[in-house]
Design a protein around this motif. Sequence first.
Motif, PDB file in Angstrom:
ATOM      1  N   LYS A   1     -15.472  20.514  12.775  1.00  0.00           N
ATOM      2  CA  LYS A   1     -17.031  20.597  12.101  1.00  0.00           C
ATOM      3  C   LYS A   1     -17.303  22.301  12.125  1.00  0.00           C
ATOM      4  O   LYS A   1     -16.613  22.912  12.740  1.00  0.00           O
ATOM      5  CB  LYS A   1     -17.947  19.865  13.090  1.00  0.00           C
ATOM      6  N   TRP A   2     -18.208  22.274  11.347  1.00  0.00           N
ATOM      7  CA  TRP A   2     -18.903  23.908  11.187  1.00  0.00           C
ATOM      8  C   TRP A   2     -20.241  23.966  11.372  1.00  0.00           C
ATOM      9  O   TRP A   2     -20.969  22.942  10.880  1.00  0.00           O
ATOM     10  CB  TRP A   2     -18.411  24.160   9.721  1.00  0.00           C
ATOM     11  N   SER A   3     -20.673  25.071  12.147  1.00  0.00           N
ATOM     12  CA  SER A   3     -22.078  25.157  12.005  1.00  0.00           C
ATOM     13  C   SER A   3     -22.339  26.808  11.344  1.00  0.00           C
ATOM     14  O   SER A   3     -21.628  27.645  11.651  1.00  0.00           O
ATOM     15  CB  SER A   3     -22.696  25.240  13.436  1.00  0.00           C
ATOM     16  N   GLN A   4     -23.392  26.613  10.730  1.00  0.00           N
ATOM     17  CA  GLN A   4     -23.633  27.870   9.752  1.00  0.00           C
ATOM     18  C   GLN A   4     -24.133  29.127  10.777  1.00  0.00           C
ATOM     19  O   GLN A   4     -24.928  28.773  11.764  1.00  0.00           O
ATOM     20  CB  GLN A   4     -24.478  27.556   8.921  1.00  0.00           C
ATOM     21  N   SER A   5     -23.913  30.187  10.234  1.00  0.00           N
ATOM     22  CA  SER A   5     -24.338  31.576  10.827  1.00  0.00           C
ATOM     23  C   SER A   5     -25.835  31.815  10.315  1.00  0.00           C
ATOM     24  O   SER A   5     -26.273  31.101   9.457  1.00  0.00           O
ATOM     25  CB  SER A   5     -23.592  32.535  10.512  1.00  0.00           C
ATOM     26  N   GLN A   6     -26.472  32.500  11.022  1.00  0.00           N
ATOM     27  CA  GLN A   6     -28.012  32.874  10.605  1.00  0.00           C
ATOM     28  C   GLN A   6     -27.804  33.635   9.128  1.00  0.00           C
ATOM     29  O   GLN A   6     -28.664  33.106   8.244  1.00  0.00           O
ATOM     30  CB  GLN A   6     -28.261  33.910  11.486  1.00  0.00           C
ATOM     31  N   LEU A   7     -26.621  34.390   8.831  1.00  0.00           N
ATOM     32  CA  LEU A   7     -26.851  34.738   7.303  1.00  0.00           C
ATOM     33  C   LEU A   7     -26.670  33.620   6.349  1.00  0.00           C
ATOM     34  O   LEU A   7     -27.241  33.768   5.499  1.00  0.00           O
ATOM     35  CB  LEU A   7     -25.230  35.803   7.068  1.00  0.00           C
ATOM     36  N   MET A   8     -25.707  32.526   6.770  1.00  0.00           N
ATOM     37  CA  MET A   8     -25.453  31.520   5.809  1.00  0.00           C
ATOM     38  C   MET A   8     -26.891  30.645   5.734  1.00  0.00           C
ATOM     39  O   MET A   8     -27.207  30.239   4.629  1.00  0.00           O
ATOM     40  CB  MET A   8     -24.334  30.577   6.461  1.00  0.00           C
ATOM     41  N   LYS A   9     -27.474  30.445   6.877  1.00  0.00           N
ATOM     42  CA  LYS A   9     -28.960  29.958   6.779  1.00  0.00           C
ATOM     43  C   LYS A   9     -29.879  30.519   6.013  1.00  0.00           C
ATOM     44  O   LYS A   9     -30.590  29.861   5.166  1.00  0.00           O
ATOM     45  CB  LYS A   9     -29.375  29.749   8.269  1.00  0.00           C
ATOM     46  N   HIS A  10     -29.791  31.950   6.073  1.00  0.00           N
ATOM     47  CA  HIS A  10     -30.833  32.875   5.179  1.00  0.00           C
ATOM     48  C   HIS A  10     -30.500  32.500   3.883  1.00  0.00           C
ATOM     49  O   HIS A  10     -31.314  32.294   3.067  1.00  0.00           O
ATOM     50  CB  HIS A  10     -30.696  34.004   5.922  1.00  0.00           C
ATOM     51  N   GLU A  11     -29.052  32.782   3.548  1.00  0.00           N
ATOM     52  CA  GLU A  11     -28.920  33.065   2.022  1.00  0.00           C
ATOM     53  C   GLU A  11     -28.495  31.628   1.135  1.00  0.00           C
ATOM     54  O   GLU A  11     -28.694  31.790   0.069  1.00  0.00           O
ATOM     55  CB  GLU A  11     -27.435  34.007   2.117  1.00  0.00           C
ATOM     56  N   ILE A  12     -27.984  30.489   2.028  1.00  0.00           N
ATOM     57  CA  ILE A  12     -27.925  29.367   1.260  1.00  0.00           C
ATOM     58  C   ILE A  12     -28.989  28.548   1.755  1.00  0.00           C
ATOM     59  O   ILE A  12     -28.649  27.802   2.502  1.00  0.00           O
ATOM     60  CB  ILE A  12     -26.604  28.940   1.585  1.00  0.00           C
ATOM     61  N   ASN A  13     -30.110  28.732   1.234  1.00  0.00           N
ATOM     62  CA  ASN A  13     -31.194  27.572   1.266  1.00  0.00           C
ATOM     63  C   ASN A  13     -32.080  27.611   0.224  1.00  0.00           C
ATOM     64  O   ASN A  13     -31.791  28.190  -1.006  1.00  0.00           O
ATOM     65  CB  ASN A  13     -32.126  28.154   2.538  1.00  0.00           C
ATOM     66  N   VAL A  14     -32.929  26.487   0.096  1.00  0.00           N
ATOM     67  CA  VAL A  14     -33.851  26.119  -0.865  1.00  0.00           C
ATOM     68  C   VAL A  14     -34.455  27.248  -1.516  1.00  0.00           C
ATOM     69  O   VAL A  14     -34.734  27.357  -2.956  1.00  0.00           O
ATOM     70  CB  VAL A  14     -34.570  24.859  -0.427  1.00  0.00           C
ATOM     71  N   ASP A  15     -34.882  28.538  -0.959  1.00  0.00           N
ATOM     72  CA  ASP A  15     -35.554  29.498  -1.443  1.00  0.00           C
ATOM     73  C   ASP A  15     -34.722  30.645  -2.234  1.00  0.00           C
ATOM     74  O   ASP A  15     -35.114  31.295  -2.971  1.00  0.00           O
ATOM     75  CB  ASP A  15     -36.293  30.107  -0.388  1.00  0.00           C
TER      76      ASP A  15
END
Length: 152
Positions: free
Chosen positions: A113-127
């Motif tokens: 399994k994988w947990s996203q980094s803060q960068l992924m959380k910020h860049e790949i989001n609905v906004d």
Amino acid sequence: MAINYSVGQACNFSGNDEQKLYARVQSTQTVSLEEIAKYAASHYGGMVDKMMVMKVVDMLSKSVVDKLKDGCRVSLGDLGTYYAHIKSTGKSVAEIREEGFHPSRDIEDVCVKWSQSQLMKHEINVDNVTFKQVSQLDTKRGAIKESEGPAD
């Protein structure tokens, strides 16, 4: 560029009769290691060529597997953190006392399994992404075409 999606029914595990529709990602293709290495080298590489990127990814993936097998979590910075996950048969305390716990019998599967980094959380989001609705049928046709390989 946009994330393709379609809207369709999902399994109803709640027990009520109301069917709900959900948006699901419809991937247009699977990008190979060679394709992503070529992209990375041309967009972000500077003096690094595709073959160097491919070799580094190969070494990295083998190293991640080794460390996961050693029971480690592996943080790859902005790529996120990888970790092993075990699916096992549930046992009561009485069953464990009587039969014990045997990995070969009681562990059904192990996966990564994988947990996203803060960068992924910020860049790949609905906004920060755009969406394009597509037909599920078109996506299935594309997957079939991709699995058949290049046309001669």
